[in-house]
Design an enzyme around this catalytic site. Structure first.
Site, PDB file in Angstrom:
ATOM      1  N   GLN A 155      -2.678   2.169   9.814  1.00 24.82           N
ATOM      2  CA  GLN A 155      -1.290   2.324   9.272  1.00 24.82           C
ATOM      3  C   GLN A 155      -0.492   3.169  10.346  1.00 24.82           C
ATOM      4  O   GLN A 155       0.833   2.914  10.236  1.00 24.82           O
ATOM      5  CB  GLN A 155      -1.428   2.920   7.944  1.00 24.82           C
ATOM      6  CG  GLN A 155      -2.296   2.068   6.837  1.00 24.82           C
ATOM      7  CD  GLN A 155      -3.434   2.295   6.698  1.00 24.82           C
ATOM      8  OE1 GLN A 155      -4.297   2.791   7.695  1.00 24.82           O
ATOM      9  NE2 GLN A 155      -4.151   2.493   5.517  1.00 24.82           N
ATOM     10  N   ASN A 211      -6.074  11.899  -0.009  1.00 27.14           N
ATOM     11  CA  ASN A 211      -5.017  11.392   0.665  1.00 27.14           C
ATOM     12  C   ASN A 211      -6.015  10.276   1.509  1.00 27.14           C
ATOM     13  O   ASN A 211      -7.095  10.582   1.578  1.00 27.14           O
ATOM     14  CB  ASN A 211      -4.102  12.245   1.452  1.00 27.14           C
ATOM     15  CG  ASN A 211      -3.101  11.489   2.102  1.00 27.14           C
ATOM     16  OD1 ASN A 211      -2.503  10.544   1.520  1.00 27.14           O
ATOM     17  ND2 ASN A 211      -2.790  11.737   3.505  1.00 27.14           N
ATOM     18  N   LYS A 212      -5.284   9.662   2.533  1.00 31.56           N
ATOM     19  CA  LYS A 212      -5.977   8.905   3.447  1.00 31.56           C
ATOM     20  C   LYS A 212      -7.111   9.434   4.182  1.00 31.56           C
ATOM     21  O   LYS A 212      -7.121  10.470   4.540  1.00 31.56           O
ATOM     22  CB  LYS A 212      -4.953   8.215   4.292  1.00 31.56           C
ATOM     23  CG  LYS A 212      -5.601   7.242   5.396  1.00 31.56           C
ATOM     24  CD  LYS A 212      -6.244   6.023   4.790  1.00 31.56           C
ATOM     25  CE  LYS A 212      -5.618   5.352   3.639  1.00 31.56           C
ATOM     26  NZ  LYS A 212      -6.212   3.983   2.668  1.00 31.56           N
ATOM     27  N   ASP A 222      -2.333  10.383  -2.500  1.00 35.39           N
ATOM     28  CA  ASP A 222      -2.511   9.520  -3.511  1.00 35.39           C
ATOM     29  C   ASP A 222      -2.760   9.917  -4.946  1.00 35.39           C
ATOM     30  O   ASP A 222      -2.614   9.343  -5.729  1.00 35.39           O
ATOM     31  CB  ASP A 222      -3.608   8.516  -3.013  1.00 35.39           C
ATOM     32  CG  ASP A 222      -3.095   7.760  -1.832  1.00 35.39           C
ATOM     33  OD1 ASP A 222      -2.934   6.520  -2.083  1.00 35.39           O
ATOM     34  OD2 ASP A 222      -3.092   8.036  -0.714  1.00 35.39           O
ATOM     35  N   ARG A 278       0.969  -1.113  -0.172  1.00 31.12           N
ATOM     36  CA  ARG A 278       0.054   0.115  -0.099  1.00 31.12           C
ATOM     37  C   ARG A 278       0.667   1.288  -0.010  1.00 31.12           C
ATOM     38  O   ARG A 278       2.145   1.067   0.316  1.00 31.12           O
ATOM     39  CB  ARG A 278      -0.955   0.048   1.289  1.00 31.12           C
ATOM     40  CG  ARG A 278      -0.529  -0.577   2.394  1.00 31.12           C
ATOM     41  CD  ARG A 278      -0.546   0.095   3.686  1.00 31.12           C
ATOM     42  NE  ARG A 278      -0.205   1.471   3.644  1.00 31.12           N
ATOM     43  CZ  ARG A 278       0.983   2.145   3.811  1.00 31.12           C
ATOM     44  NH1 ARG A 278       2.020   1.322   4.033  1.00 31.12           N
ATOM     45  NH2 ARG A 278       1.111   3.419   3.528  1.00 31.12           N
ATOM     46  N   GLY A 279       0.318   2.337  -0.047  1.00 29.13           N
ATOM     47  CA  GLY A 279       1.164   3.741  -0.445  1.00 29.13           C
ATOM     48  C   GLY A 279       1.239   3.762  -1.969  1.00 29.13           C
ATOM     49  O   GLY A 279       1.474   2.920  -2.677  1.00 29.13           O
ATOM     50  N   ALA A 280       0.703   5.203  -2.310  1.00 30.95           N
ATOM     51  CA  ALA A 280       0.757   5.373  -3.709  1.00 30.95           C
ATOM     52  C   ALA A 280       1.829   4.877  -4.753  1.00 30.95           C
ATOM     53  O   ALA A 280       1.971   4.245  -5.769  1.00 30.95           O
ATOM     54  CB  ALA A 280       0.338   6.693  -4.152  1.00 30.95           C
TER      55      ALA A 280
END
Length: 358
Positions: free
Chosen positions: A205, A256-257, A246, A54-56
């Site tokens: 996260q 973003n998140k 993202d 995960r993470g763009a």
């Protein structure tokens, strides 16, 4: 600072070796450090979808390697392997809808494929391209760290308290991290008194990954509930909220998140500066504003269950996993091409015309 960042490297989430992609399973960190090997595009797509990776930036890098694996299988089958490869591109593209780095990496792999002679063996060329994407992200992390640290020093050079959200470190990228890379650099320069890490519901996260990364490097970190952020800004002397992204639209709106938007609103109220750190591959100039960014919604059970055990009432759950922060709440966007203060469409367009900084 660059050399010190390189020397401090301890964590990585992606490894390409012996013709296979290995991903550190982030669903079970920090309790277990387990690597899973993938030899097919379908496997990589499922790893992205199920949050193994995960993470763009990390998603984009993994997808690029997924194309290499797909091309190897299709080429071995013979026939019109290029046409058959389209199904693999589609499978990887469908894995997550919000992180534009995924589509950027696939587009770059497709463009490189298009420049191949029709009967050429694609494997070595595509592998080199995927590795270049991986290496490029690592270099971008270093550049962004330096730019972010310079900006922090410009506004206040002594030790400060920062607040961050989700995970934007080595686990989310091909290198040292985006927002967390800036925080790492600031720590090396003696400018970090403490980092407050939102726990980041529902996948945690912040508590599982960010706090783990920071603690392993000896960076003072305090974990807090997402809902404590405004109180912390009011009482703990926070000078910067530093987050990743993202997808960033042409006018500087940032997806973003989930929870980032409310941080920006609270930061504005409390006079706390708000920094977004992301590579230029995160910027989608095809989308005029954040209203055009697709927001992923995941299974409501992620909110109702913890570790597979139901803790919520038997009700419907709304689970968007990203939100959009309007550009007018953002003080600065930091990329490897430079920085944009008080972003708008004209400034973002000017940024994207620049070459990368080194």
């Amino acid at each position: 600072m660059r050399d010190r960042l390189l020397a401090a490297e301890k964590v990585k989430a992606i490894d390409w070796r012996d013709g296979a992609l290995y991903l550190l399973d982030q669903r079970i960190l920090p309790f277990e450090e387990t690597w899973i090997g993938y030899t097919s595009a379908a496997g990589v797509a499922e790893a992205i979808r199920s949050m193994v990776v995960r993470g763009a930036p990390a998603i984009g890098i993994s997808a690029a390697y997924g194309v290499v694996l797909a091309a190897r299988a299709r080429f071995a089958e013979g026939g019109d392997w290029r046409a058959a490869l389209e199904a693999d591109f589609a499978l990887l593209a469908d894995a997550r809808p919000t992180a534009v780095n995924l589509f950027w990496a696939l587009g770059r792999m497709r463009e490189r494929l298009g420049r191949l002679k029709h009967h050429a063996d694609p494997l070595a060329v595509l592998e080199a391209e995927a590795i270049a994407i991986h290496d490029s992200d690592r270099e971008a992390n270093l550049t962004m760290a330096q730019l972010g640290v310079d900006l922090i020093r410009k506004h206040q050079g002594n030790a400060q308290a920062f607040l961050t959200h989700c995970n934007t470190g080595a686990l989310a990228t091909g290198g040292f991290g985006t927002a967390l890379g800036v925080i790492r650099g600031a720590f090396l320069e003696g400018m970090v008194e403490r980092v407050y890490a939102d726990e980041t519901r529902p996948w945690l996260q912040g508590s599982r990954l960010t706090a783990w990364e920071l603690a392993n490097e000896g960076i003072p970190v305090t974990l807090n509930a997402d809902s404590a952020a405004a109180h912390i800004m009011k009482t703990k002397g926070i000078t910067w909220v530093i987050v990743g992204a993202d997808r960033i639209s042409a006018n500087g709106d940032v997806a973003n998140k989930i929870g980032t938007y409310q941080l920006a609103v609270n930061a504005m109220h409390h006079g706390v500066r708000f920094m977004v750190v992301a590579p230029s591959s995160t910027i989608d100039m095809n989308l005029a504003s954040g209203d055009d960014i697709p927001i992923e919604e995941r299974d409501g059970r992620e909110l109702l269950d913890v570790g597979g055990t139901r803790v919520g009432a038997d009700v419907e759950a709304f689970n968007p996993v990203f939100d959009v922060t309007p550009a007018d709440l953002i003080d600065v966007i930091v990329t490897e091409k430079g920085i944009v203060e008080r972003p708008d469409t004209a400034k973002m367009t000017q940024l994207m015309c620049r070459k990368r900084l080194h």
